[in-house]
Design a protein around this motif. Structure first.
Motif, PDB file in Angstrom:
ATOM      1  N   LEU A  65      12.921  70.441   0.410  1.00  0.00           N
ATOM      2  CA  LEU A  65      12.492  70.360   1.797  1.00  0.00           C
ATOM      3  C   LEU A  65      11.362  71.381   2.017  1.00  0.00           C
ATOM      4  N   PRO A  66      10.117  70.966   1.817  1.00  0.00           N
ATOM      5  CA  PRO A  66       9.006  71.916   1.863  1.00  0.00           C
ATOM      6  C   PRO A  66       8.606  72.377   3.253  1.00  0.00           C
ATOM      7  N   VAL A  67       8.958  71.603   4.292  1.00  0.00           N
ATOM      8  CA  VAL A  67       8.605  72.031   5.644  1.00  0.00           C
ATOM      9  C   VAL A  67       9.359  71.184   6.667  1.00  0.00           C
ATOM     10  N   ALA A  68       9.750  71.821   7.771  1.00  0.00           N
ATOM     11  CA  ALA A  68      10.332  71.128   8.923  1.00  0.00           C
ATOM     12  C   ALA A  68       9.638  71.683  10.157  1.00  0.00           C
ATOM     13  N   GLY A  69       8.570  71.009  10.566  1.00  0.00           N
ATOM     14  CA  GLY A  69       7.772  71.463  11.697  1.00  0.00           C
ATOM     15  C   GLY A  69       7.689  70.418  12.784  1.00  0.00           C
ATOM     16  N   GLU A  70       7.928  70.856  14.026  1.00  0.00           N
ATOM     17  CA  GLU A  70       7.836  69.955  15.178  1.00  0.00           C
ATOM     18  C   GLU A  70       7.305  70.740  16.366  1.00  0.00           C
ATOM     19  N   ALA A  71       6.241  70.239  16.955  1.00  0.00           N
ATOM     20  CA  ALA A  71       5.615  70.921  18.085  1.00  0.00           C
ATOM     21  C   ALA A  71       5.779  70.101  19.351  1.00  0.00           C
ATOM     22  N   TRP A  72       5.961  70.797  20.477  1.00  0.00           N
ATOM     23  CA  TRP A  72       5.912  70.094  21.752  1.00  0.00           C
ATOM     24  C   TRP A  72       4.558  69.404  21.898  1.00  0.00           C
ATOM     25  N   PRO A  73       4.529  68.211  22.483  1.00  0.00           N
ATOM     26  CA  PRO A  73       3.250  67.521  22.671  1.00  0.00           C
ATOM     27  C   PRO A  73       2.219  68.399  23.367  1.00  0.00           C
ATOM     28  N   SER A  74       0.972  68.206  22.989  1.00  0.00           N
ATOM     29  CA  SER A  74      -0.123  69.037  23.487  1.00  0.00           C
ATOM     30  C   SER A  74      -1.427  68.392  23.047  1.00  0.00           C
ATOM     31  N   GLY A  75      -2.515  69.149  23.091  1.00  0.00           N
ATOM     32  CA  GLY A  75      -3.802  68.621  22.690  1.00  0.00           C
ATOM     33  C   GLY A  75      -3.890  68.405  21.194  1.00  0.00           C
ATOM     34  N   PRO A  76      -5.033  67.890  20.715  1.00  0.00           N
ATOM     35  CA  PRO A  76      -5.193  67.606  19.288  1.00  0.00           C
ATOM     36  C   PRO A  76      -4.816  68.791  18.402  1.00  0.00           C
ATOM     37  N   VAL A  77      -4.171  68.477  17.287  1.00  0.00           N
ATOM     38  CA  VAL A  77      -3.706  69.497  16.350  1.00  0.00           C
ATOM     39  C   VAL A  77      -4.912  70.160  15.684  1.00  0.00           C
ATOM     40  N   ASP A  78      -4.886  71.476  15.615  1.00  0.00           N
ATOM     41  CA  ASP A  78      -5.936  72.196  14.906  1.00  0.00           C
ATOM     42  C   ASP A  78      -6.028  71.674  13.473  1.00  0.00           C
ATOM     43  N   ASP A  79      -7.247  71.419  13.011  1.00  0.00           N
ATOM     44  CA  ASP A  79      -7.418  70.935  11.644  1.00  0.00           C
ATOM     45  C   ASP A  79      -6.782  71.882  10.626  1.00  0.00           C
ATOM     46  N   ALA A  80      -6.949  73.174  10.848  1.00  0.00           N
ATOM     47  CA  ALA A  80      -6.395  74.147   9.903  1.00  0.00           C
ATOM     48  C   ALA A  80      -4.878  74.043   9.840  1.00  0.00           C
ATOM     49  N   ALA A  81      -4.230  73.860  10.993  1.00  0.00           N
ATOM     50  CA  ALA A  81      -2.774  73.718  11.020  1.00  0.00           C
ATOM     51  C   ALA A  81      -2.343  72.432  10.335  1.00  0.00           C
ATOM     52  N   TYR A  82      -3.063  71.353  10.628  1.00  0.00           N
ATOM     53  CA  TYR A  82      -2.732  70.054  10.026  1.00  0.00           C
ATOM     54  C   TYR A  82      -2.783  70.135   8.504  1.00  0.00           C
ATOM     55  N   HIS A  83      -3.843  70.683   7.978  1.00  0.00           N
ATOM     56  CA  HIS A  83      -3.987  70.725   6.523  1.00  0.00           C
ATOM     57  C   HIS A  83      -3.009  71.717   5.899  1.00  0.00           C
ATOM     58  N   ARG A  84      -2.748  72.797   6.569  1.00  0.00           N
ATOM     59  CA  ARG A  84      -1.806  73.781   6.021  1.00  0.00           C
ATOM     60  C   ARG A  84      -0.419  73.192   5.883  1.00  0.00           C
ATOM     61  N   ILE A  85       0.037  72.478   6.920  1.00  0.00           N
ATOM     62  CA  ILE A  85       1.374  71.887   6.867  1.00  0.00           C
ATOM     63  C   ILE A  85       1.398  70.690   5.924  1.00  0.00           C
ATOM     64  N   SER A  86       0.369  69.854   5.970  1.00  0.00           N
ATOM     65  CA  SER A  86       0.288  68.716   5.046  1.00  0.00           C
ATOM     66  C   SER A  86       0.330  69.192   3.598  1.00  0.00           C
ATOM     67  N   ASP A  87      -0.386  70.273   3.315  1.00  0.00           N
ATOM     68  CA  ASP A  87      -0.454  70.770   1.942  1.00  0.00           C
ATOM     69  C   ASP A  87       0.898  71.250   1.436  1.00  0.00           C
ATOM     70  N   MET A  88       1.769  71.692   2.343  1.00  0.00           N
ATOM     71  CA  MET A  88       3.112  72.085   1.921  1.00  0.00           C
ATOM     72  C   MET A  88       3.861  70.882   1.344  1.00  0.00           C
ATOM     73  N   ILE A  89       3.667  69.738   1.960  1.00  0.00           N
ATOM     74  CA  ILE A  89       4.301  68.506   1.477  1.00  0.00           C
ATOM     75  C   ILE A  89       3.615  68.019   0.211  1.00  0.00           C
ATOM     76  N   LEU A  90       2.280  68.007   0.231  1.00  0.00           N
ATOM     77  CA  LEU A  90       1.509  67.474  -0.894  1.00  0.00           C
ATOM     78  C   LEU A  90       1.703  68.302  -2.162  1.00  0.00           C
TER      79      LEU A  90
END
Length: 491
Positions: A65-90
């Motif tokens: 289980l490389p990551v369990a992340g859930e954010a309250w809805p809001s504006g577009p996800v920061d690119d840096a955050a998206y890639h950082r969390i995606s990379d944990m899975i990848l």
């Protein structure tokens, strides 16, 4: 059996001014939740990830289980955050050795650079691993794109709104992946959408048309399908494919999948006018509530709901309640950390004057929210940590940060420092308020309030305030959604 499990969830409101950095996915923490800590946080809860964990345990599977992340809805996800969390899975996918991959996603994640965050993640997974079965559980408010379908083995969604079947949806997805691994089934998927943006306040499964549409999906799953999902979509996303879609999964029968998918899409299109919401002026709504003698009456400040990306600090509905003199009211909640700190410094029992709310600009709206001045006594100071009773997201721990209750004499106002939509009665019980003793329960919610408060309420009244979760599409400027689309255009 060796399984990769992960959660990466966000419903993006492209009109929202609320930022979505990495920390938002982890309750404000700068480090990710993963591994044994993630298992402990989610096992036995009302989440899809808990469903995955249950099926894995039944089959004595080894899990990563490389990551369990859930954010309250809001504006577009920061690119840096998206890639950082995606990379944990990848990173884990790249190591290989998995029999199955199960992803707990949302389906409406937009980043600074991508309209379809989930599809991009799945594509990158397939670039590393072209064969391992991938199961995806999505929220009913998913905005569907081709890549989600192209790169997943199974796609499955919730059947209820309020979402009280999230865990069950996770169980279904996990079971189908395990059966695929065993060679018992060969899933094939058909999908499609219709040019329609159902209003969120008309999407609940307590009412038509979604009540019957979801019931039909459930019946078809019992009779013919591996999975049948009608996604009502998330209309506060100004992206190409925002809106209603259907995904159907069969056991190696693409013709059946296509036929049923089109049938469900046609049913939804035929009912499109039932998905249109008409509001009344706020002053009339509150005046109508004032005439009702038997409570509790739920007043919905639905234009400012954090579970759809709202700022939670719009004061328009609260101001009207105060103006018209409604008595014995609890208002949940205004997010205003500065006011919470001011009240906390004053201490319990102190009288305070606060300039409350209206502090977060909403440039996407034609109107502006303004602070209001309130006077009252500080009743409660609370750290904001409590767990949901359920049925929605049962057992999940919440943290509203420094939380205070200020009593104006007629209205008890809950002031919070972190986001929470009041869908669980624990949000009130945790601050010493019994909702059954209130004539009016004012909630910044749209439909999810029904999960925890539906059985308590004698009546509910929609109060059209101000916020980026407005159900008045005329308050928003759509530039990117495909056109024509109903009801923005006559069709």
């Amino acid at each position: 059996m060796r399984l990769l499990l992960a959660m990466f969830k966000h419903e993006t409101n492209t009109f929202s001014p609320v930022p979505t950095p990495f920390e938002r996915f982890f309750n404000g923490q700068s480090t990710a939740l993963l591994g044994d800590k993630a298992v402990a946080a989610y096992r036995g809860t009302g989440s899809a990830l808990a469903g995955y964990l249950e099926i894995a345990q039944r089959h004595r599977a080894e899990i990563v289980l490389p990551v369990a992340g859930e954010a309250w809805p809001s504006g577009p996800v920061d690119d840096a955050a998206y890639h950082r969390i995606s990379d944990m899975i990848l990173e884990q996918v790249s190591k290989g050795g998995f029999d199955g991959i199960m992803l707990d996603l949302h389906g409406a994640m937009v980043t600074e650079s991508l309209e379809d965050g989930e599809g991009n993640l799945l594509k990158r997974i397939r670039e590393l691993d072209a064969k391992t079965p991938v199961g995806v559980t999505l929220d009913m408010h998913a905005n569907m794109y081709d890549d989600i379908i192209r790169y997943a083995t199974v796609v499955n969604g919730y059947h209820t709104y309020p979402h009280v079947d999230i865990y069950e949806a996770g169980l279904r997805t996990a079971d189908l992946i395990v059966r695929t691994i065993a060679g018992e089934i060969k899933p094939v998927i058909a999908w499609g959408n219709r040019p329609m943006l159902p209003h969120v306040l008309c999407q609940g499964t307590h009412r038509e048309p979604n009540k019957s549409l979801q019931a039909k999906c459930i019946a078809l799953e019992r009779e013919k399908l591996l999975a049948g999902s009608l996604f009502v979509g998330f209309p506060q996303a100004d992206i190409t494919n925002a809106g209603l879609s259907v995904v159907v999964c069969t056991d190696n029968d693409p013709e059946l999948a296509r036929t049923i998918c089109d049938e469900l899409l046609n049913d939804a299109w035929d009912a499109r006018k039932q998905f249109v919401y008409e509001s009344e002026p706020l002053e009339q709504s509150v005046a109508r509530a004032k005439k009702i003698t038997e409570g509790p009456i739920v007043l919905l400040d639905h234009c400012d709901n954090c579970a759809s990306g709202g700022t939670l600090d719009s004061t328009v509905v609260l101001g009207e309640i105060l103006k018209q003199g409604l008595d014995n009211v609890v208002f949940y909640a205004i997010k205003d950390p500065a006011s919470a700190q001011q009240a906390a410094r004053a201490g319990v029992g102190s009288n305070v004057t606060l300039t409350l709310g209206g502090k977060v600009p909403m440039p996407a709206l034609r109107e502006k929210s303004h602070p209001i001045e309130i006077n009252g006594k500080v009743k409660i100071i609370f750290d904001g940590v409590f767990k949901n009773r359920g049925p929605m997201y049962k057992g999940i721990e919440n943290n509203t940060g420094l939380t205070v209750v200020v009593d104006t004499g007629k209205v008890e106002i809950v002031i919070i420092s972190e986001d929470f939509e009041p869908f669980d009665i624990s949000c009130l019980l945790s601050v010493g308020i019994d909702p059954l003793q209130k004539q009016y329960i004012a909630l910044k919610s749209r439909v999810h309030w029904r999960a925890g408060f539906g059985e308590l309420a004698r009546q509910s009244i929609d109060c059209a305030g101000l916020g980026v979760t407005t159900s008045d599409y005329n308050q928003l400027v759509y530039k990117n959604v495909r056109r024509p689309i109903f009801p923005l255009d006559s069709m």
